[in-house]
Design an enzyme around this catalytic site. Sequence first.
Site, PDB file in Angstrom:
ATOM      1  N   TYR A 153       0.856  -1.189   0.000  1.00 54.98           N
ATOM      2  CA  TYR A 153       0.000   0.000   0.000  1.00 54.98           C
ATOM      3  C   TYR A 153       0.885   1.229   0.000  1.00 54.98           C
ATOM      4  O   TYR A 153       1.814   1.333   0.821  1.00 54.98           O
ATOM      5  CB  TYR A 153      -0.907  -0.015   1.244  1.00 54.98           C
ATOM      6  CG  TYR A 153      -1.856   1.158   1.333  1.00 54.98           C
ATOM      7  CD1 TYR A 153      -2.987   1.238   0.530  1.00 54.98           C
ATOM      8  CD2 TYR A 153      -1.631   2.199   2.236  1.00 54.98           C
ATOM      9  CE1 TYR A 153      -3.861   2.311   0.616  1.00 54.98           C
ATOM     10  CE2 TYR A 153      -2.501   3.275   2.334  1.00 54.98           C
ATOM     11  CZ  TYR A 153      -3.616   3.327   1.522  1.00 54.98           C
ATOM     12  OH  TYR A 153      -4.491   4.393   1.611  1.00 54.98           O
ATOM     13  N   ASP A 197       9.379   2.147  -0.115  1.00 55.88           N
ATOM     14  CA  ASP A 197       8.362   2.808   0.689  1.00 55.88           C
ATOM     15  C   ASP A 197       8.583   2.361   2.130  1.00 55.88           C
ATOM     16  O   ASP A 197       8.156   1.277   2.536  1.00 55.88           O
ATOM     17  CB  ASP A 197       6.964   2.424   0.195  1.00 55.88           C
ATOM     18  CG  ASP A 197       5.876   3.054   1.055  1.00 55.88           C
ATOM     19  OD1 ASP A 197       6.198   3.637   2.110  1.00 55.88           O
ATOM     20  OD2 ASP A 197       4.693   2.945   0.680  1.00 55.88           O
ATOM     21  N   LYS A 254       4.558   8.318   8.822  1.00 51.84           N
ATOM     22  CA  LYS A 254       4.068   7.703  10.058  1.00 51.84           C
ATOM     23  C   LYS A 254       4.873   8.113  11.299  1.00 51.84           C
ATOM     24  O   LYS A 254       4.734   9.221  11.766  1.00 51.84           O
ATOM     25  CB  LYS A 254       4.012   6.188   9.893  1.00 51.84           C
ATOM     26  CG  LYS A 254       3.080   5.778   8.734  1.00 51.84           C
ATOM     27  CD  LYS A 254       1.941   4.905   9.159  1.00 51.84           C
ATOM     28  CE  LYS A 254       1.116   4.476   7.945  1.00 51.84           C
ATOM     29  NZ  LYS A 254      -0.159   3.927   8.236  1.00 51.84           N
TER      30      LYS A 254
END
Length: 441
Positions: free
Chosen positions: A146, A240, A268
């Site tokens: 994702y 990522d 994050k």
Amino acid sequence: MKHGASPMNVDLAAARRYIAGGVDSPVRAGRPVGQPSPFIVSARGSHVTDVAGRTYVDFLCAYGPIILGHGNAIIAQAVAAAARDGAVVGTTHPEEVRLAERICRRFGSMERVRFVSTGTEACMSAIRLARGFTRKEKFIRFSGCYHGHSDEMIFAAGASSLSTAAIECGVTAATAADVFVLPYNDVAALESALRRHGSAVAAAIVEPVCANMGLCLPLPGYLEAVRALTRAHGALLIFDEVITGFRLGADGAQGEFAVRPDLTCLGKALGGGLPIAAFGGRADIMDALAPQGQVFAGGTFSGNPVCVAAAHAFLDQLEADAGFFARLDRQAKRLASGLAEAIEKAGFALPVVQCASMVDFMFRTRPPHRNYSEASQAEASAYARYYRGMLERGILLPPSQMELMFLTAEHDDADIDAASRAARDVMAALAAEPRKRAGHG
Ligand SMILES: Cc1ncc(COP(=O)(O)O)c(C=O)c1O
């Protein structure tokens, strides 16, 4: 209260009156587990408290950003001070430059960096930059990874992209045609795609450890092969590391696996709970960004002083604590073994996977899944019953089996043992159900 939605009695139905679907991110509606995630009013350390006053040990941890624990006093103080001095100024400021330097020192592959606000922006911008730099148009993704909700990233992605059955709705066929989606952990598939289309492929983007189809580890040699193949075909490699960047040790998965990507996306945990993300990498590639180069990326809130201050306060604490990652790893191992024991005792054969402060199992039989198609075989209804049983026992889990459990520095032995005890009860109850036993055969 005007519309019957006082903060203390609000539920999904009340939220729907003014928020589309009652949620700002569809996974929060909790469809896979048959009920919305509890409405949380406060969070401290390893615990969250909902509108009804129930407190849970939190293993959702906001889907990853919370690693020091909720309500970290040093971050809160830094944020308050920065907000007083001007929350957003619309110019470059010294702390932003200092943060960029800190990140480049931490991640050897990142010679220059750009700040943005979310992981979505970081990945989207990295892809555009790769296209601008290589002058090629296609790129490769891996199913179950994702990379945020931009058009070209969203279909065949894992995690919250599963909140709708028609994820391609709103994405043009032309956009989809620019992306090759390959299975994760499959070197032959990548080799073949690059052999056929390599001259048109600008980049491959991958979660080096995938945390969006449950927890899926790279097979030995996989990341090295992805590195070698992309290089051989003139395609950039983008890691990522929005989740792994500050969970897998000092310099993320790239340090752990000793594989050097051309570009890296972070997010994050970087902001200690505040929205800041970054993309960065080789200087010659990053210099293709405007104003020096021609590729555009920008944002009103990019590098704003409040989020930058939060990131410094996060890194200060991380860097002052030499045992940080080792301690989290120990706690995660304790949780993994508690869950494995609960599963085994109930007679199931579900593999528990742990990597740094991430722990996961799926309702499918051993061995651990290696890709999205294997992850998709997991039994959804068993997880839903497990989730609800754990919630009743005061343990907050992610509301989808494609997500995983995160630990923070505040999760102590008591929290972990409470989760293991609850898992023993719930697993025993699942095993006693008069239906086909979850996870068997
Ligand atoms: C690996 C990964 N990349 C990118 C993103 C997107 O980040 P954001 O939700 O901050 O846009 C996520 C979000 O879950 C993620 O897990």
